[in-house]
Design a protein around this motif. Structure first.
Motif, short mmCIF file in Angstrom:
data_model
loop_
_atom_site.label_atom_id
_atom_site.label_comp_id
_atom_site.label_asym_id
_atom_site.label_seq_id
_atom_site.Cartn_x
_atom_site.Cartn_y
_atom_site.Cartn_z
N LEU A 1 2.98 -7.05 -4.10
CA LEU A 1 4.24 -7.07 -3.37
C LEU A 1 5.06 -8.33 -3.66
O LEU A 1 4.52 -9.33 -4.14
CB LEU A 1 3.96 -6.97 -1.87
CG LEU A 1 3.10 -5.77 -1.44
CD1 LEU A 1 2.79 -5.85 0.06
CD2 LEU A 1 3.76 -4.45 -1.80
N LEU A 2 6.33 -8.26 -3.34
CA LEU A 2 7.22 -9.39 -3.53
C LEU A 2 6.63 -10.65 -2.89
O LEU A 2 6.15 -10.61 -1.76
CB LEU A 2 8.59 -9.09 -2.90
CG LEU A 2 9.66 -10.16 -3.04
CD1 LEU A 2 9.98 -10.43 -4.51
CD2 LEU A 2 10.91 -9.75 -2.28
N ASN A 3 6.64 -11.73 -3.63
CA ASN A 3 6.12 -13.05 -3.23
C ASN A 3 4.60 -13.16 -3.21
O ASN A 3 4.06 -14.21 -2.85
CB ASN A 3 6.69 -13.51 -1.88
CG ASN A 3 8.20 -13.65 -1.94
OD1 ASN A 3 8.74 -14.16 -2.91
ND2 ASN A 3 8.87 -13.16 -0.92
N ASP A 4 3.89 -12.11 -3.61
CA ASP A 4 2.43 -12.21 -3.70
C ASP A 4 2.05 -13.19 -4.81
O ASP A 4 2.66 -13.21 -5.89
CB ASP A 4 1.79 -10.86 -4.03
CG ASP A 4 1.56 -9.99 -2.81
OD1 ASP A 4 1.75 -10.47 -1.68
OD2 ASP A 4 1.19 -8.81 -3.00
N ARG A 5 1.03 -13.99 -4.54
CA ARG A 5 0.42 -14.85 -5.57
C ARG A 5 -0.81 -14.11 -6.05
O ARG A 5 -1.79 -13.97 -5.30
CB ARG A 5 0.06 -16.21 -4.99
CG ARG A 5 -0.51 -17.14 -6.03
CD ARG A 5 -0.68 -18.56 -5.47
NE ARG A 5 -1.77 -19.18 -6.16
CZ ARG A 5 -2.88 -19.63 -5.60
NH1 ARG A 5 -3.04 -19.58 -4.30
NH2 ARG A 5 -3.82 -20.18 -6.33
N ILE A 6 -0.75 -13.58 -7.27
CA ILE A 6 -1.86 -12.78 -7.77
C ILE A 6 -2.59 -13.52 -8.89
O ILE A 6 -1.99 -14.25 -9.68
CB ILE A 6 -1.41 -11.38 -8.22
CG1 ILE A 6 -0.40 -11.43 -9.35
CG2 ILE A 6 -0.85 -10.60 -7.03
CD1 ILE A 6 -0.04 -10.05 -9.90
N VAL A 7 -3.91 -13.32 -8.92
CA VAL A 7 -4.76 -13.96 -9.91
C VAL A 7 -5.67 -12.92 -10.52
O VAL A 7 -6.33 -12.16 -9.81
CB VAL A 7 -5.62 -15.08 -9.27
CG1 VAL A 7 -6.54 -15.71 -10.31
CG2 VAL A 7 -4.74 -16.14 -8.63
N ALA A 8 -5.68 -12.89 -11.85
CA ALA A 8 -6.63 -12.05 -12.58
C ALA A 8 -7.79 -12.95 -13.00
O ALA A 8 -7.60 -13.90 -13.76
CB ALA A 8 -5.96 -11.43 -13.79
N ARG B 1 -3.02 -12.58 0.59
CA ARG B 1 -3.38 -11.47 1.47
C ARG B 1 -4.91 -11.36 1.55
O ARG B 1 -5.49 -10.32 1.28
CB ARG B 1 -2.76 -10.15 0.98
CG ARG B 1 -1.26 -10.09 1.19
CD ARG B 1 -0.71 -8.68 1.02
NE ARG B 1 -0.54 -8.34 -0.39
CZ ARG B 1 -0.63 -7.11 -0.87
NH1 ARG B 1 -0.90 -6.08 -0.08
NH2 ARG B 1 -0.44 -6.88 -2.15
N ASP B 2 -5.53 -12.48 1.90
CA ASP B 2 -6.98 -12.54 2.10
C ASP B 2 -7.78 -12.03 0.90
O ASP B 2 -8.76 -11.31 1.05
CB ASP B 2 -7.39 -11.76 3.36
CG ASP B 2 -6.82 -12.36 4.62
OD1 ASP B 2 -6.78 -13.61 4.72
OD2 ASP B 2 -6.39 -11.59 5.50
#
Length: 140
Positions: A88-95, A118-119
């Motif tokens: 989602l918008l503004n999510d900090r995602i890590v692969a 998001r936990d």
């Protein structure tokens, strides 16, 4: 300058979509990005191609980090990606990616994409196969 430094220098696509990586250890990497308006396919969710690009980068750099000291670079043969939840918008995602099988020429990596804000929600899982070859063939 190491082969990893050169890869960073020439990875224009990674800069274009604002993703960056850190090598945790040989064969283990984290590739990260924040979902912005430019990444959206709907009013609130990222396009799947953005996640695919992040995954391909993470799987590939995990493989690269396992062979660059041998002056080898890698190219993607294939990867499989399962989307489990939207980014989602503004999510900090890590692969978070790791090498599962290191052959002389064929490398298999896997990764999970999580949302840090998001936990640690699991967004996707992937597995890929990579070809390792002499870096001079790629122009390095």
């Amino acid at each position: 300058m190491t082969l990893i430094d050169k890869y960073r220098q020439f990875n224009n696509f990674g800069r274009l979509i604002d993703m960056d990586f850190k090598i945790i250890d040989d064969g283990i990497v984290e590739y990260e990005m924040i979902i912005t308006q430019a990444h959206l396919a709907t009013p609130g969710a990222a396009h799947g191609g953005v996640i695919s690009a992040l995954v391909d980068g993470a799987l590939g750099v995990a493989a690269l980090s396992a062979v660059y000291k041998q002056n080898k670079i890698v190219s993607t043969i294939e990867f499989k990606l399962n989307f489990l939840a939207p980014a989602l918008l503004n999510d900090r995602i890590v692969a978070k990616a790791k090498v599962d099988q290191l052959g002389n020429r064929i490398i298999v990596s896997s990764c999970e994409v999580i949302c840090m804000n998001r936990d640690n929600k699991l967004l996707a899982k992937a597995m890929g196969t990579f070809n390792a070859y002499d870096a001079a063939k790629a122009g390095y």
